[in-house]
Write a protein that holds these residues in place. Structure first.
Motif, PDB file in Angstrom:
ATOM      1  N   TRP A   1       0.832  -0.973  -0.066  1.00  0.00           N
ATOM      2  CA  TRP A   1       0.373   0.083   0.077  1.00  0.00           C
ATOM      3  C   TRP A   1       0.807   1.267  -0.275  1.00  0.00           C
ATOM      4  CZ3 TRP A   1      -0.391   3.586   3.991  1.00  0.00           C
ATOM      5  CH2 TRP A   1      -1.656   5.145   4.309  1.00  0.00           C
ATOM      6  N   LEU A   2       1.615   1.416   0.518  1.00  0.00           N
ATOM      7  CA  LEU A   2       2.706   2.554   0.963  1.00  0.00           C
ATOM      8  C   LEU A   2       3.578   2.264  -0.731  1.00  0.00           C
ATOM      9  CD1 LEU A   2       3.974   2.315   4.315  1.00  0.00           C
ATOM     10  CD2 LEU A   2       3.058   3.987   2.908  1.00  0.00           C
ATOM     11  N   MET A   3       3.625   1.552  -0.628  1.00  0.00           N
ATOM     12  CA  MET A   3       4.369   2.183  -2.747  1.00  0.00           C
ATOM     13  C   MET A   3       3.784   2.435  -3.560  1.00  0.00           C
ATOM     14  SD  MET A   3       6.832  -2.181  -2.224  1.00  0.00           S
ATOM     15  CE  MET A   3       7.297  -1.536  -4.134  1.00  0.00           C
ATOM     16  N   ASP A   4       2.357   1.617  -3.031  1.00  0.00           N
ATOM     17  CA  ASP A   4       1.367   2.333  -4.461  1.00  0.00           C
ATOM     18  C   ASP A   4       0.838   3.716  -3.959  1.00  0.00           C
ATOM     19  OD1 ASP A   4       0.974   0.135  -5.606  1.00  0.00           O
ATOM     20  OD2 ASP A   4      -0.085  -0.757  -4.460  1.00  0.00           O
ATOM     21  N   THR A   5       0.863   4.475  -2.864  1.00  0.00           N
ATOM     22  CA  THR A   5       0.409   5.618  -2.316  1.00  0.00           C
ATOM     23  C   THR A   5       2.062   6.873  -2.278  1.00  0.00           C
ATOM     24  OG1 THR A   5       1.170   4.812   0.002  1.00  0.00           O
ATOM     25  CG2 THR A   5      -1.395   5.088  -1.363  1.00  0.00           C
ATOM     26  N   VAL A   6       3.460   6.322  -2.061  1.00  0.00           N
ATOM     27  CA  VAL A   6       3.695   7.859  -1.418  1.00  0.00           C
ATOM     28  C   VAL A   6       5.451   6.725  -2.364  1.00  0.00           C
ATOM     29  CG1 VAL A   6       3.098   8.245   0.829  1.00  0.00           C
ATOM     30  CG2 VAL A   6       4.664   5.792   0.540  1.00  0.00           C
ATOM     31  N   GLY A   7       4.726   6.036  -3.348  1.00  0.00           N
ATOM     32  CA  GLY A   7       6.280   5.438  -3.743  1.00  0.00           C
ATOM     33  C   GLY A   7       7.379   4.186  -3.317  1.00  0.00           C
ATOM     34  N   ASN A   8       7.940   3.203  -3.968  1.00  0.00           N
ATOM     35  CA  ASN A   8       9.507   2.466  -3.227  1.00  0.00           C
ATOM     36  C   ASN A   8       9.650   3.676  -2.657  1.00  0.00           C
ATOM     37  OD1 ASN A   8       8.165   1.207  -5.087  1.00  0.00           O
ATOM     38  ND2 ASN A   8      10.287   0.968  -6.037  1.00  0.00           N
ATOM     39  N   ARG A   9      10.914   4.616  -2.069  1.00  0.00           N
ATOM     40  CA  ARG A   9      11.296   5.426  -1.324  1.00  0.00           C
ATOM     41  C   ARG A   9      10.627   5.501  -0.277  1.00  0.00           C
ATOM     42  NH1 ARG A   9      16.515   8.152  -1.790  1.00  0.00           N
ATOM     43  NH2 ARG A   9      16.171   7.909  -3.864  1.00  0.00           N
TER      44      ARG A   9
ATOM     45  N   HIS B   1      10.164   2.742   2.420  1.00  0.00           N
ATOM     46  CA  HIS B   1      11.957   1.741   2.605  1.00  0.00           C
ATOM     47  C   HIS B   1      12.157   1.116   3.458  1.00  0.00           C
ATOM     48  CE1 HIS B   1      16.552   2.245   1.961  1.00  0.00           C
ATOM     49  NE2 HIS B   1      16.278   1.456   1.182  1.00  0.00           N
ATOM     50  N   THR B   2      11.097   1.794   4.737  1.00  0.00           N
ATOM     51  CA  THR B   2      11.739   1.211   5.833  1.00  0.00           C
ATOM     52  C   THR B   2      11.313  -0.364   5.991  1.00  0.00           C
ATOM     53  OG1 THR B   2      12.260   3.426   7.233  1.00  0.00           O
ATOM     54  CG2 THR B   2      11.128   1.097   8.612  1.00  0.00           C
ATOM     55  N   GLU B   3       9.787  -0.366   5.634  1.00  0.00           N
ATOM     56  CA  GLU B   3       9.182  -1.623   5.528  1.00  0.00           C
ATOM     57  C   GLU B   3       9.295  -2.690   4.355  1.00  0.00           C
ATOM     58  OE1 GLU B   3       6.529   2.272   7.805  1.00  0.00           O
ATOM     59  OE2 GLU B   3       7.887   1.809   5.108  1.00  0.00           O
ATOM     60  N   ILE B   4       9.800  -1.839   3.499  1.00  0.00           N
ATOM     61  CA  ILE B   4      10.161  -3.256   2.614  1.00  0.00           C
ATOM     62  C   ILE B   4      11.359  -3.612   3.496  1.00  0.00           C
ATOM     63  CG2 ILE B   4      11.968  -3.827   0.456  1.00  0.00           C
ATOM     64  CD1 ILE B   4      10.667  -0.910  -0.794  1.00  0.00           C
ATOM     65  N   GLN B   5      12.643  -3.075   4.577  1.00  0.00           N
ATOM     66  CA  GLN B   5      13.591  -3.345   4.481  1.00  0.00           C
ATOM     67  C   GLN B   5      12.762  -4.726   5.665  1.00  0.00           C
ATOM     68  OE1 GLN B   5      15.988  -0.375   5.342  1.00  0.00           O
ATOM     69  NE2 GLN B   5      17.677  -1.026   4.491  1.00  0.00           N
ATOM     70  N   ALA B   6      11.724  -4.472   6.117  1.00  0.00           N
ATOM     71  CA  ALA B   6      11.332  -5.115   7.530  1.00  0.00           C
ATOM     72  C   ALA B   6      10.959  -6.332   7.504  1.00  0.00           C
ATOM     73  CB  ALA B   6      10.034  -3.801   8.218  1.00  0.00           C
ATOM     74  N   ILE B   7      10.167  -6.212   6.037  1.00  0.00           N
ATOM     75  CA  ILE B   7       9.849  -7.643   5.114  1.00  0.00           C
ATOM     76  C   ILE B   7      10.456  -8.081   5.136  1.00  0.00           C
ATOM     77  CG2 ILE B   7       7.877  -6.788   4.965  1.00  0.00           C
ATOM     78  CD1 ILE B   7       8.297  -6.344   2.249  1.00  0.00           C
ATOM     79  N   LYS B   8      11.828  -7.623   4.385  1.00  0.00           N
ATOM     80  CA  LYS B   8      13.088  -8.577   3.868  1.00  0.00           C
ATOM     81  C   LYS B   8      13.458  -9.699   4.892  1.00  0.00           C
ATOM     82  CE  LYS B   8      15.450 -10.126   0.651  1.00  0.00           C
ATOM     83  NZ  LYS B   8      16.323 -10.889   1.673  1.00  0.00           N
ATOM     84  N   ILE B   9      13.724  -8.244   5.547  1.00  0.00           N
ATOM     85  CA  ILE B   9      14.146  -9.447   7.532  1.00  0.00           C
ATOM     86  C   ILE B   9      13.575 -10.593   7.596  1.00  0.00           C
ATOM     87  CG2 ILE B   9      15.208  -8.911   9.521  1.00  0.00           C
ATOM     88  CD1 ILE B   9      15.684  -5.554   8.554  1.00  0.00           C
ATOM     89  N   ALA B  10      12.155  -9.948   8.255  1.00  0.00           N
ATOM     90  CA  ALA B  10      11.460 -10.901   8.543  1.00  0.00           C
ATOM     91  C   ALA B  10      11.090 -11.929   8.114  1.00  0.00           C
ATOM     92  CB  ALA B  10      10.057  -9.974   9.024  1.00  0.00           C
TER      93      ALA B  10
END
Length: 405
Positions: free
Chosen positions: A324-332, A335-344
């Motif tokens: 949802w964030l990538m769609d609304t505010v872009g990948n940048r 960034h925090t959430e992309i890293q969080a899911i990649k870790i978890a």
């Protein structure tokens, strides 16, 4: 944030679930049988091409690409539940729907950064599923978790570039249908800005000087269905200047643009892998008896199943929030959430698959169930697209920055 599926997502989910039940799951064993009879284990079994044709006929094709001109035009939030479904058969369903890595990332790069001539020559056949591709970044001689370390050279020589270097774990490169490499190397190795030293360039597989030396195994698997992982030598491989993607020095930025969607796609599919493991775990628990009662009546099995369900629901919400964030505010902005899911996500899914393996006993590590192969794939994703520690370092620094003077 509203994660309810819209009408189009519901329609595609229904079609994709039916496609999995009717075509993909039955094809898993067929693909292995056909592969055993092929002249080369890297050739594509006939059933895979049949699946691709059926998926395309049903409109289950290029679902990953948000560009409506080239793909399905879905948002990340719409695609997330679809990628989860294909993750239940990760070595077959993504390929069947033309949503398999590394092709997905390469198509995104070409759609966003390629010239019209490059798109016509390489993107169009990739979108049609006529060829496969590979992304050549990782190198054995350096810590490739830091992409600025790469040593492959891309040197200008008149109207050509000359590529020299050694890459490994280049996914998909063993497949004879892999016709094009996107190679990341240094055009300005001594440049002051270490993030402007790299460029990306298109190198056809049949270019003189390109040699695939061996297939790299993952926990003993050669990953035939994925197209393998190869070691590739570029020995003064020469291609035209027109093969450069974007501009000289733009390779690092292109890589970051490529890896953002790739990371969330992996996490979406990982949730599907976890769901497959939970299903297998439950079926096993109700069908087996040990020490006088069904495994489903054993307290430790209750714990495994309950913990797995809680974990998957947590992960899914975090992945959907990220989409949802990538769609609304872009990948940048995400960034925090992309890293969080990649870790978890890989960590947690590994634990779920491990419990399913334990419940299956010797069968869990055998070829008779998909669990061992799922485990190998999930474990690899703690390294692929950036190891845990790189994402932890970046995420922690971003958190700490809030508290620095």
């Amino acid at each position: 944030m509203d994660f309810a599926f819209d009408a189009r997502t519901e329609e595609l989910r229904g079609k994709l679930l039916a496609f999995m039940d009717e075509y993909v799951y039955p094809a898993e064993a067929v693909a292995e049988e056909q592969r055993a009879a092929l002249a080369s284990p890297w050739d594509t079994p006939a059933v895979v091409e049949e699946l691709k044709a059926e998926a395309r006929r049903q409109g289950l094709w290029n679902l990953f690409l948000p560009d409506a001109e080239h793909g399905a035009g879905l948002t990340n939030l719409q695609y997330a539940p679809l990628a989860e479904i294909t993750g239940r058969s990760p070595h077959l369903a993504p390929t069947a729907t033309n949503c398999a890595a590394p092709d997905t990332g390469n198509m995104e790069v070409l759609a966003q950064f390629a010239t019209e001539q490059q798109k016509k020559q390489w993107l169009e056949p990739l979108l049609a599923g006529e060829i496969r591709s590979a992304f050549a970044m990782t190198e054995p001689e350096v810590a490739s978790s830091d992409a600025t370390n790469i040593t492959t050279l891309i040197e200008r020589d008149g109207d050509d570039y000359v590529i020299t270097g050694r890459k490994w774990y280049i996914s998909g490169a063993m497949n004879p249908d892999c016709k094009i490499f996107i190679v990341m190397g240094k055009t300005d190795p001594d440049g002051a800005d270490i993030r402007r030293q790299q460029s990306m360039i298109l190198v056809p597989r049949d270019t003189p000087g390109v040699t695939i030396t061996r297939a790299m195994q993952v926990f003993g698997y050669e990953d035939h269905s994925h197209g393998g992982h190869a070691e590739v030598i570029f020995d003064h491989a020469r291609v035209p200047v027109s093969n450069l993607i974007g501009e000289e020095g733009g390779g690092f930025a292109i890589a970051q643009a490529r890896l953002g969607p790739g990371r969330i796609h992996h996490c979406m599919r990982l949730i599907g892998m976890a769901e497959r493991a939970i299903e297998l775990m439950c079926r096993r628990a109700v069908s087996r008896t040990a020490f006088g009662k069904a495994l489903a009546q054993q307290g430790v099995v209750h714990n495994w199943i309950a913990d797995a369900r809680v974990t998957v629901e947590q992960l899914r919400l975090l992945v959907l929030k990220t989409a949802w964030l990538m769609d609304t505010v872009g990948n940048r902005g995400a960034h925090t959430e992309i890293q969080a899911i990649k870790i978890a996500t890989p960590r947690a899914v590994i634990d779920i698959i491990d419990s399913a393996i334990q419940l299956h006993g010797a069968g869990g590590v055998s070829q008779d169930f998909p669990l061992a192969e799922l485990y190998a794939a999930a474990r690899t994703l703690r390294i692929a697209d950036g190891p845990d520690e790189v994402h932890q370092r970046s995420l922690a620094r971003r958190e700490l920055k809030k508290y620095l003077p």
